[in-house]
Design an enzyme around this catalytic site. Structure first.
Site, short mmCIF file in Angstrom:
data_model
loop_
_atom_site.label_atom_id
_atom_site.label_comp_id
_atom_site.label_asym_id
_atom_site.label_seq_id
_atom_site.Cartn_x
_atom_site.Cartn_y
_atom_site.Cartn_z
N CYS A 2 0.84 -1.19 0.00
CA CYS A 2 0.00 0.00 0.00
C CYS A 2 0.88 1.24 0.00
CB CYS A 2 -0.90 0.04 1.23
SG CYS A 2 -1.97 -1.40 1.40
N ARG A 27 1.65 1.42 -5.89
CA ARG A 27 1.75 0.49 -4.76
C ARG A 27 0.40 -0.10 -4.38
NH1 ARG A 27 6.50 0.81 -1.83
NH2 ARG A 27 5.44 -0.02 0.00
N TRP A 74 -3.86 -1.65 -1.56
CA TRP A 74 -3.93 -2.92 -2.27
C TRP A 74 -4.51 -3.90 -1.26
CZ3 TRP A 74 -0.42 -7.50 -2.41
CH2 TRP A 74 -0.70 -8.35 -3.49
N ASN A 100 0.51 -0.37 6.05
CA ASN A 100 1.01 -1.23 4.97
C ASN A 100 1.52 -2.50 5.63
OD1 ASN A 100 2.06 -2.30 2.60
ND2 ASN A 100 3.96 -1.12 2.73
N GLY A 101 0.97 -3.66 5.24
CA GLY A 101 1.42 -4.91 5.83
C GLY A 101 0.25 -5.79 6.23
N GLU A 483 11.17 -14.48 -18.81
CA GLU A 483 10.86 -13.09 -18.52
C GLU A 483 9.89 -12.51 -19.54
OE1 GLU A 483 10.91 -9.16 -16.93
OE2 GLU A 483 11.13 -11.18 -16.10
N LYS A 487 6.22 -10.95 -18.64
CA LYS A 487 5.78 -9.59 -18.98
C LYS A 487 4.43 -9.61 -19.67
CE LYS A 487 8.64 -7.11 -17.10
NZ LYS A 487 8.50 -8.13 -16.07
N GLU A 490 1.73 -10.43 -17.10
CA GLU A 490 1.52 -9.38 -16.11
C GLU A 490 0.61 -8.27 -16.62
OE1 GLU A 490 5.34 -8.92 -13.22
OE2 GLU A 490 5.65 -8.38 -15.30
N HIS A 506 9.27 -32.06 -24.80
CA HIS A 506 8.95 -32.84 -23.61
C HIS A 506 7.63 -32.38 -22.99
CE1 HIS A 506 12.75 -34.97 -23.62
NE2 HIS A 506 13.36 -33.82 -23.85
N LYS A 609 3.84 -3.09 -7.00
CA LYS A 609 5.22 -2.90 -7.46
C LYS A 609 6.20 -3.79 -6.72
CE LYS A 609 8.58 -1.29 -9.80
NZ LYS A 609 8.71 -1.80 -11.17
#
Length: 614
Positions: A2, A27, A74, A100-101, A483, A487, A490, A506, A609
């Site tokens: 947050c 955030r 968040w 935050n937490g 990666e 991306k 996301e 495979h 983030k």
């Protein structure tokens, strides 16, 4: 994660708080709110949704005050509704908290407080903090009530509080998630990240775990949770506030993709001697003797940083000839890992505050491992906990999907691998010199690679409606396939898988048909023909191919169909630097596809983030 902002000073408080929240919205953007104190009266404005909704509320119901707090959320405990939005209050309405937490024992505390007569109005874990502070309030100030309250909390938390009955004071505490103080001229700010304070001051203080800041108009006092005074250093941040703005780009992510040449240059500069042909890592704090004793390296990271760590494994093992294991930070401490005095833990974290990575670092340290943090934020927890640091000078990265931080991490890993190789005398001085020359040329090579943007935008129009993608690479570039797939997932919400190309047969080959594009990383070198063979296998099953290569496009003419396949050309580079170039078209592809699909590029759903709770 947050966003938290607090301000006490002579400027318009609402403007400072809203501007700070705007810089912190990456955030969290499920809900937002502000609380302001005028005299002995607290006014709160909150809303569900993004910050723009809160701004509408403030315009329709104006608020003012002498100082105040803001929060962008968040959601973890409780739905993202106006009722659950922070700031949250106690029964009297005079004690206000932003958080935050996660408070792990909040249900037990809530039950206790309800028995005592406290009335709860939200589903959040945070509200128990306001009621605990209310219960612990005496005549000895807000800070002492907070001290008594936090001893009853279990979990990770960054908290900022105010109380109308103790006017002119803001109290901030940290136990896990970051808290930074902005030390201005006649004003003070408290926030969960640096960009929120940069428009007012570049002088900052980072709270450590189990530390408290008591902020008034005239001073900031630092103590631990027991009330003992703590000496803190003020650090100067050299980021320009303008760096945290879009600078004409449509999205922060696009801006940050195009900032990569600069970020790479900043990370390389000052890290080598051209005359002596040596790498210089002045903040490593580990002697050559200590590094020569290393028998095993454990790279610990999460998400995109973990992919950087996989590339780092190739670099360190090839150059320094020492065994490297790469672990997810979230898994490392749960498997009783093997480490000791001859182990080196390398943690990679953009923010320096990722909870899982910090826990992994502490696990390695508990087993006597030496430690290094590769990090972008000066003074963050990882840089304070680790024995030494290699800073990635990428500047603030606002887009949730990491781009320039990732390529800067790859540069830092190249420098670390070279330094270890020098110390351990596993490569010649001439080879070190060649590697350094490659790093100095990298800025220009990435700049040339960015010229593929127009081609990638055309490719995105061809494939943005697809539901699945497969990304393939080999050797040092297979982590870049992972990666690239991440991306795309996301920010476009398209299902994508990254694989070492040799593993395609495979399992993943069963998924390939005319509806699944295959993105292939095909650098020249000893694995080029093997990648061509993999592409032929995919083409036989109807796939469209998007090949990223430094080879002559004519090398693909016998297997690719110009009507449905594409070649994206990048400049040639040293094989160990090719991942840095290869990832750029993949970042652009994800970006353009997400834009065409109407996705929120900078603030993708359900993501934050950095993840500062487990």
């Amino acid at each position: 994660m947050c966003g938290i902002i607090g301000y006490i000073g002579s400027k318009d408080v609402v403007s400072v708080l809203v501007d700070g929240l705007r810089r912190l919205e990456y955030r969290g953007y499920d809900s937002a709110g502000v609380a302001l104190v005028e005299g002995a009266h607290v006014e709160v404005r909150r809303s569900a949704g993004k910050l723009s909704r809160l701004e509408e509320v403030i315009r329709s119901h104006p608020v003012k005050g002498d100082y105040g707090l803001g929060h962008t959320r968040w959601a973890t405990h409780g739905r993202p509704t106006e009722e659950n939005a922070h700031p949250l209050r106690d029964c009297t309405g005079k004690i206000v908290v932003v958080h935050n937490g996660i408070i792990e024992n909040y249900l037990d505390l809530k039950c206790q407080l309800e028995v005592e007569g406290h009335r709860f109005e939200t589903e959040t874990d945070t509200e128990v903090v306001a009621h605990l502070v209310e219960r612990e309030t005496r005549d000895d100030g807000l800070e002492n009530a907070v001290r008594r309250a936090v001893t009853q909390l279990r979990g990770l938390f960054g908290l900022v509080l105010l109380a109308a009955d103790d006017p002119g004071k803001i109290v901030a505490v940290r136990n896990g998630p970051p808290i930074v103080l902005g030390m201005g001229d006649g004003e003070f700010l408290v926030a969960s990240d640096i960009p929120a304070v940069l428009g007012h001051t570049r002088n900052v203080v980072f709270l450590g775990d189990e530390e408290m800041a008591i902020i008034t108009r005239s001073q900031v006092e630092f103590t631990d949770f027991s009330g003992r005074a703590v000496s803190k250093l003020t650090e100067r941040i050299h980021w320009d506030p303008v760096m945290a703005e879009k600078a004409g780009y449509k999205h922060f992510m696009l801006k940050e993709i195009f900032e990569q040449p600069w970020a790479i240059q900043e990370t390389v500069l000052g890290r080598f001697s051209e005359e002596q042909g040596t790498v210089i890592l002045g903040e490593l704090n580990l002697s050559d003797t200590e590094l020569r004793k290393i028998e095993q390296v454990a790279i610990l990271a999460c998400g995109t940083s973990w992919h950087a760590g996989l590339v780092g494994k190739f670099l360190i093992e090839q150059l320094a000839r020492v065994r490297v294991d790469v672990d997810y930070g979230s898994e490392y401490r749960y498997r009783n890992p093997i480490a000791g005095g001859r182990s080196l833990a390398v943690v990679i974290t953009q923010s320096g505050e990722t909870a899982d990575t910090l826990a992994a670092l502490r696990e390695a340290q508990s087993k006597d491992a030496q430690s290094i943090a590769i990090c972008n934020v000066v003074g963050s927890m990882a840089t304070r906990d680790a024995d030494g640091t290699i800073y990635t000078h990428a500047g603030p990265e606002i887009g949730v999907a990491s781009t320039k931080a990732f390529t800067s991490q790859l540069v830092a890993l190249n420098l670390l691998a070279l330094h270890l190789a020098e110390v351990r005398e596993t490569i010649s001085a001439d080879e070190v010199q060649r590697q350094i020359e490659g790093l100095t040329q990298l800025t220009g090579l990435v700049q040339r690679t960015l010229a593929c943007d127009a081609t990638v935008a055309i490719i995105a129009k061809q494939f943005y409606r697809c539901a699945n993608f497969l990304y393939l690479g080999r050797g040092i570039n297979y982590p870049i396939a992972l990666e690239g797939a991440l991306k795309l997932k996301e920010i476009s919400y398209i299902h994508a898988e990254g694989y070492p190309a040799g593993e395609m047969k495979h399992g993943p080959i069963a998924l390939i048909d005319e509806n699944m594009p295959v993105v292939a990383l095909v650098p020249t070198g000893p694995l080029f023909n093997k990648m061509i063979g993999n592409l032929q296998e995919a083409k036989t099953r109807g796939a469209s191919i998007i090949a990223i290569t430094d080879a002559d496009p004519e090398a693909f003419s016998s297997i690719l169909d110009p009507a449905q396949d594409f070649v994206v050309s990048i400049p040639p580079a040293h094989p160990m630097l090719s991942p840095i170039l290869m990832v750029v078209p993949l970042q652009l592809l994800a970006y353009h596809i997400a834009v065409l699909r109407g996705c929120d590029v900078d603030q993708p759903r359900n993501l934050a983030k950095s993840v500062t709770v487990e």
